[in-house]
Write a protein that holds these residues in place. Structure first.
Motif, PDB file in Angstrom:
ATOM      1  N   SER A  43       3.865  64.772  -5.721  1.00 32.41           N
ATOM      2  CA  SER A  43       5.137  65.379  -6.121  1.00 32.41           C
ATOM      3  C   SER A  43       5.732  66.148  -4.954  1.00 32.41           C
ATOM      4  O   SER A  43       5.133  67.116  -4.468  1.00 32.41           O
ATOM      5  CB  SER A  43       4.937  66.317  -7.312  1.00 32.41           C
ATOM      6  OG  SER A  43       6.133  67.020  -7.591  1.00 32.41           O
ATOM      7  N   GLN A  44       6.889  65.715  -4.520  1.00 37.62           N
ATOM      8  CA  GLN A  44       7.563  66.390  -3.402  1.00 37.62           C
ATOM      9  C   GLN A  44       7.932  67.823  -3.781  1.00 37.62           C
ATOM     10  O   GLN A  44       7.839  68.738  -2.964  1.00 37.62           O
ATOM     11  CB  GLN A  44       8.813  65.614  -3.000  1.00 37.62           C
ATOM     12  CG  GLN A  44       9.493  66.144  -1.730  1.00 37.62           C
ATOM     13  CD  GLN A  44       8.619  65.954  -0.509  1.00 37.62           C
ATOM     14  OE1 GLN A  44       8.011  64.901  -0.329  1.00 37.62           O
ATOM     15  NE2 GLN A  44       8.540  66.964   0.330  1.00 37.62           N
ATOM     16  N   ASP A  45       8.338  68.026  -5.045  1.00 37.84           N
ATOM     17  CA  ASP A  45       8.717  69.373  -5.476  1.00 37.84           C
ATOM     18  C   ASP A  45       7.520  70.315  -5.453  1.00 37.84           C
ATOM     19  O   ASP A  45       7.617  71.463  -5.003  1.00 37.84           O
ATOM     20  CB  ASP A  45       9.307  69.330  -6.888  1.00 37.84           C
ATOM     21  CG  ASP A  45      10.657  68.631  -6.910  1.00 37.84           C
ATOM     22  OD1 ASP A  45      11.304  68.588  -5.842  1.00 37.84           O
ATOM     23  OD2 ASP A  45      11.057  68.143  -7.983  1.00 37.84           O
ATOM     24  N   ARG A  46       6.355  69.853  -5.976  1.00 37.95           N
ATOM     25  CA  ARG A  46       5.154  70.691  -5.956  1.00 37.95           C
ATOM     26  C   ARG A  46       4.710  70.967  -4.524  1.00 37.95           C
ATOM     27  O   ARG A  46       4.252  72.068  -4.204  1.00 37.95           O
ATOM     28  CB  ARG A  46       4.030  70.010  -6.741  1.00 37.95           C
ATOM     29  CG  ARG A  46       4.232  70.052  -8.253  1.00 37.95           C
ATOM     30  CD  ARG A  46       2.959  69.654  -8.983  1.00 37.95           C
ATOM     31  NE  ARG A  46       2.625  68.258  -8.771  1.00 37.95           N
ATOM     32  CZ  ARG A  46       3.036  67.263  -9.568  1.00 37.95           C
ATOM     33  NH1 ARG A  46       3.793  67.535 -10.619  1.00 37.95           N
ATOM     34  NH2 ARG A  46       2.693  66.019  -9.329  1.00 37.95           N
TER      35      ARG A  46
ATOM     36  N   ASP B 122       6.683  71.052  -1.866  1.00 34.18           N
ATOM     37  CA  ASP B 122       7.622  72.022  -1.288  1.00 34.18           C
ATOM     38  C   ASP B 122       7.314  73.428  -1.782  1.00 34.18           C
ATOM     39  O   ASP B 122       7.348  74.396  -1.003  1.00 34.18           O
ATOM     40  CB  ASP B 122       9.062  71.656  -1.654  1.00 34.18           C
ATOM     41  CG  ASP B 122       9.536  70.402  -0.918  1.00 34.18           C
ATOM     42  OD1 ASP B 122       8.908  70.058   0.096  1.00 34.18           O
ATOM     43  OD2 ASP B 122      10.530  69.790  -1.366  1.00 34.18           O
ATOM     44  N   ASP B 123       7.018  73.545  -3.072  1.00 35.67           N
ATOM     45  CA  ASP B 123       6.701  74.851  -3.642  1.00 35.67           C
ATOM     46  C   ASP B 123       5.436  75.430  -3.024  1.00 35.67           C
ATOM     47  O   ASP B 123       5.352  76.623  -2.717  1.00 35.67           O
ATOM     48  CB  ASP B 123       6.543  74.727  -5.157  1.00 35.67           C
ATOM     49  CG  ASP B 123       6.338  76.078  -5.820  1.00 35.67           C
ATOM     50  OD1 ASP B 123       7.233  76.943  -5.687  1.00 35.67           O
ATOM     51  OD2 ASP B 123       5.280  76.271  -6.454  1.00 35.67           O
TER      52      ASP B 123
ATOM     53  N   ASP C  26       6.275  76.545   0.539  1.00 34.48           N
ATOM     54  CA  ASP C  26       7.091  77.760   0.562  1.00 34.48           C
ATOM     55  C   ASP C  26       6.270  79.011   0.310  1.00 34.48           C
ATOM     56  O   ASP C  26       6.642  80.112   0.720  1.00 34.48           O
ATOM     57  CB  ASP C  26       8.209  77.661  -0.476  1.00 34.48           C
ATOM     58  CG  ASP C  26       9.296  76.686  -0.060  1.00 34.48           C
ATOM     59  OD1 ASP C  26       9.391  76.425   1.155  1.00 34.48           O
ATOM     60  OD2 ASP C  26      10.041  76.194  -0.930  1.00 34.48           O
TER      61      ASP C  26
END
Length: 322
Positions: free
Chosen positions: A175-178, A180-181, A184
């Motif tokens: 998951s790209q979102d996970r 990125d999170d 960050d």
């Protein structure tokens, strides 16, 4: 105005020359390909001989230079055409930058963290780690000059990954979102974010400070324009007075005065001859003739005497070297 145009042109030429001089001062092995236009800076990195090609457009240094590296390398600062586009010093290049320092910083980056040549497989990370690195390079906060740090072993770059299971790692990579999170929240990224925020705040403060000085700059600019207009008026007056001075100087020069005396004496002689002709023709009495004729001859003689005396004085001055 002419003074402003001349000053701007002179400043552009001087700044361009200064920028080129810094290239030679701060870097070794600089070769001039085309004077004032193209240069080549050779260096070694990771056991390879490399070079940075520096191209300067006619508008340089108001427009930034074009830098290309050879051979072709894999580096976040370099695009597919081998053009260096993301180096901080190049991105922020202005007329007040130093071309030599910008190129020096790029070469030092390549020397400290030797990039892979295109086609070279040594030193590359596994695919999962490459995804993490790509997420950092395409993220919203990580500056390009930090990217080479992620080419180090995983335990040094991401110590937080040591506490994750294989399933958690797989779940994270899918998951790209996970991903990125997760990135960050890394302390190093958060620190970078804070640094970027501090820099943005400082830039905003500088921008406000510069804007606050704008009225004063406009006032000074208006004052300068007034003084330039006054200077133009004074220049015209000076040129007019200079012409009048030259005219009077020529008129009252000793040589001119001598020539005027000669012509005046000649004129008096001609008038006396005309009076004599009138007397001989019976158009003038004896008393009138004697009075007028003697007056004209006296004036003529005085002028001749003055001419001769002035001519003698001028000859003496010439012999004396004046």
């Amino acid at each position: 105005m002419l003074s402003r145009i001349f000053r701007e042109t002179e400043n552009t030429v001087v700044n361009r020359r200064r920028q080129i001089d810094t290239l030679k001062i701060f870097n070794d092995n600089v070769t001039e390909i085309q004077e004032d236009v193209e240069y080549r800076v050779e260096f070694s990195a990771g056991g390879y001989s490399m070079a940075v090609q520096v191209s300067l457009c006619p508008e340089f240094p108001r427009k930034r230079p074009v830098l290309k590296v050879s051979p072709q390398i894999d580096h976040p600062w370099v695009n597919e055409q081998s053009e260096i586009i993301s180096a901080p010093g190049l991105v922020n290049f202005t007329v007040h930058s130093d071309l030599g320092r910008v190129v020096q910083a790029i070469i030092r980056e390549f020397e400290r963290r030797p990039p892979d040549l295109i086609g070279e497989s040594a030193g590359r990370l596994p695919a999962t780690h490459q995804k993490g690195q790509e997420a950092c390079t395409s993220g919203h906060t990580s500056p390009a000059h930090i990217m080479p740090a992620f080419s180090q072993p995983r335990a040094l770059s991401f110590p937080e990954l040591q506490d994750l299971s294989t399933a958690e790692l797989e779940h994270l990579s899918q998951s790209q979102d996970r991903l990125d999170d997760f990135i960050d929240k890394l302390p190093v990224v958060q620190k970078l974010n804070n640094n970027v925020e501090d820099m943005i705040t400082r830039n905003e403060e500088l921008a406000k400070e510069n804007l606050s000085k704008q009225p004063r700059l406009e006032e000074l600019g208006y004052s300068v324009r007034e003084k330039l207009d006054a200077l133009a008026v004074l220049k015209n007056s000076y040129e007019s007075l200079s012409q009048e001075y030259q005219r009077l100087s020529d008129r009252y020069a000793p040589g001119s005065i001598k020539e005027s005396l000669r012509l005046a004496a000649l004129h008096s002689d001609e008038e006396s001859e005309r009076i004599a002709e009138q007397f001989l023709g019976g158009r003038m009495s004896v008393e009138q003739f004697v009075s007028i004729y003697l007056q004209k001859r006296t004036v003529s003689q005085i002028r001749k005497t003055k001419e001769e005396k002035l001519g003698s004085q001028l000859s003496e001055l010439q012999r004396a070297g004046y």
